[in-house]
Write an enzyme that holds these catalytic residues in place. Structure first.
Site, short mmCIF file in Angstrom:
data_model
loop_
_atom_site.label_atom_id
_atom_site.label_comp_id
_atom_site.label_asym_id
_atom_site.label_seq_id
_atom_site.Cartn_x
_atom_site.Cartn_y
_atom_site.Cartn_z
N ASP A 154 0.85 -1.19 0.00
CA ASP A 154 0.00 0.00 0.00
C ASP A 154 0.89 1.24 0.00
O ASP A 154 0.90 2.02 0.95
CB ASP A 154 -0.91 -0.04 1.24
N ASP A 157 2.69 6.72 -5.00
CA ASP A 157 2.95 6.55 -6.44
C ASP A 157 4.44 6.28 -6.70
O ASP A 157 5.28 6.57 -5.85
CB ASP A 157 2.49 7.82 -7.16
N1 SPD Z 1 -2.23 8.40 -6.61
C1 SPD Z 1 -2.76 7.62 -5.57
C2 SPD Z 1 -1.91 6.52 -5.08
C3 SPD Z 1 -2.46 5.97 -3.84
C4 SPD Z 1 -1.69 4.88 -3.27
N2 SPD Z 1 -1.84 4.64 -1.88
C5 SPD Z 1 -2.79 5.35 -1.13
C6 SPD Z 1 -2.66 5.09 0.34
C7 SPD Z 1 -3.95 4.81 0.98
N3 SPD Z 1 -3.81 3.92 2.06
#
Ligand code: SPD
Length: 282
Positions: A154, A157
């Site tokens: 998780d 980007d």
């Molecule tokens: N551009 C959005 C990318 C999101 C990736 N992770 C979000 C974290 C939420 N737990």
């Protein structure tokens, strides 16, 4: 003039959200973390100017990143979340009764601190099964001694500290850190953002080469670029739509489905259907 938050994902094209107040802004050792109070989406966290989550739509991302993989196993006990500092992924994982421990490895304590204060409903922080570690997830997976049943990536980007999460060495280290039937899920960006196609292709090429089963699945998340988001499911042999998995999803829905707002049995079966332009990316 009223204030807006803008995230541009292609030159002048992007997302606009009405902002009432900036609640938190800190440049950590790793990244710029901000939380805004918005006019429509509740509080909204951004990292380096990119939306991570809002209070109103986070359930889609966290339910999909967690349950699609968690239900693939009959009895997942030990789960590793890499990143996930807002706590939403761990919260969903902890809905599964079989889970005995969730190790959440977040590189940036600022994200956890800001989330606890300004997104307090997102994390299940007091759950005694949750073990939060402030470490670099990339290094952590290289030193796993007791394998995990499920690893969930998780991250943010693929720029800045999360770039390495999209590389083959990391994906191999996760495979090595998984138990015999282990499952990996990961966030893998928006198919509509051309700038991320090479990272997406790199991840799925590595997953195909390393894991016995690897698949992309999709969900619809309004505050992420263009609203369509991709995820990876990979395993050492379990197909995500096996009859036994579907039976487990059904019985899981009887146990805690009423708490879920996106994921259900039909979504589990349907989310692996990919449009042709998405198949072409990977
Ligand atoms: N551009 C959005 C990318 C999101 C990736 N992770 C979000 C974290 C939420 N737990």
């Amino acid at each position: 003039m009223p204030l807006s938050y803008n995230e541009y994902y292609n030159e002048r094209t992007g997302l606009t959200v009405g902002v009432d107040r900036l609640l938190f802004s800190e440049q950590s050792e790793f990244q710029q973390v901000e939380v805004y109070e918005t006019d429509t989406w509740g509080n909204l966290m951004t990292i380096d100017g990119m939306v991570m989550l809002s209070e109103k739509d986070e359930f889609v991302y966290h339910e999909m990143l967690s349950h699609v993989g968690m239900f693939a196993l009959p009895d997942p006990q030990k789960v590793l979340v890499i990143g996930g500092g807002d706590g939403g992924t761990a919260r969903e994982v902890l809905r599964h009764d079989s889970v005995r421990r969730v190790d959440m490895v977040e590189i940036d304590e600022t994200v956890v601190r800001a989330s606890k204060e300004f997104l307090p409903e997102v994390g299940d922080w007091k759950n005694p099964k949750l073990n939060v570690l402030f470490e670099d997830g990339i290094k952590f997976v290289q030193n796993i001694e007791e394998p995990y049943d499920v690893i969930i990536i998780d991250g943010s980007d693929p720029v800045g500290p999360a770039e390495g999460l999209f590389k083959k060495d990391f994906i191999q280290a996760c495979y090595d850190g998984l138990a015999e039937n282990g499952i990996l899920t990961a966030q893998t960006e928006s198919p509509w953002v051309q700038g991320y196609h090479s990272s997406m292709n790199r991840v799925f090429t590595a997953l195909d080469a390393i894991y016995e089963v690897s698949k992309m699945y999709l969900a619809f998340i309004p505050l992420y670029p263009a609203g369509m988001w991709s995820f990876a499911y990979a395993s050492k042999g379990i197909e995500p739509k096996d009859g036994e998995v579907i039976e487990r999803v059904k019985s899981g829905m009887n146990r805690f489905g009423s708490h879920l707002r996106y994921y259900n049995e039909e979504i589990h079966s349907g989310c692996f259907a990919l449009p042709n332009f998405v198949k072409d990316i990977i």
